[in-house]
Write an enzyme that holds these catalytic residues in place. Sequence first.
Site, PDB file in Angstrom:
ATOM      1  CG  HIS A 125      -1.999  -1.011   1.194  1.00  0.00           C
ATOM      2  ND1 HIS A 125      -3.175  -0.838   0.490  1.00  0.00           N
ATOM      3  CD2 HIS A 125      -2.076  -2.241   1.765  1.00  0.00           C
ATOM      4  CE1 HIS A 125      -3.940  -1.908   0.648  1.00  0.00           C
ATOM      5  NE2 HIS A 125      -3.297  -2.769   1.403  1.00  0.00           N
ATOM      6  CB  THR A 172      13.175  -7.881   1.992  1.00  0.00           C
ATOM      7  OG1 THR A 172      14.601  -7.991   1.974  1.00  0.00           O
ATOM      8  CG2 THR A 172      12.680  -7.748   3.427  1.00  0.00           C
ATOM      9  CE  LYS A 173      15.801  -5.904  -2.490  1.00  0.00           C
ATOM     10  NZ  LYS A 173      17.196  -5.500  -2.353  1.00  0.00           N
ATOM     11  NE  ARG A 187      23.985 -10.912   5.510  1.00  0.00           N
ATOM     12  CZ  ARG A 187      24.561  -9.947   4.789  1.00  0.00           C
ATOM     13  NH1 ARG A 187      23.906  -8.810   4.586  1.00  0.00           N
ATOM     14  NH2 ARG A 187      25.749 -10.104   4.268  1.00  0.00           N
TER      15      ARG A 187
END
Length: 201
Positions: A125, A172-173, A187
């Site tokens: 959002h 997050t990746k 990681r």
Amino acid sequence: MKANRFWNGRPAGLMGAALEFGAAAWGALQDRVSTWLRVRNLARAGPGVVLQAGVVIRNPARVQLGARVHIGRGCALSSERHDGTLRIGDETWIDRGCHVDFSGDLEIGRTCTLSADVRIYTHDHGYDPRSEPEARRLRIGNRVWIGAGASILQNVGEIGDGALIAAGAVVTKPVPAGALVGGNPARVLVGAERSDGGALA
């Protein structure tokens, strides 16, 4: 069924064992009824699917489950958009209390395991929590294990085949195939190497 699952073997424990056995039998009956009712409301469900009591499914016409998929008690499968889709491959196990958001289209492969209380998000959002959701696609490969309490955030995009996500990780990746990742932000701990020293954040 082994008696020691419910009974300590002493006469004084018989009443407690009867109560435990009755609760287990009632729970199993609830699960059968829950499954029977819910699979008929999905876009597709293969044979052997289990949807335990307390599962919440929003936009069920956009959900496709493969054979022998198990979704545990208290799980929520939901989308904040009408066009989001969820596809889960054969023999994938989703443990209790997981929240699976498929607003941006989510594909979970075969023989995956989502341990208890995993969170998966496929929308954002921005800075306004009341804005229209921005969809983000996510593909989770085959044989992926996501540990208890891990969070997969909206920009991940892909988790490769055979990856392991440690308990409590915040991903997050993208995650390379075969990698073990953990931490907040997550990681690479073992497996695929990256030129940036392994950072996934």
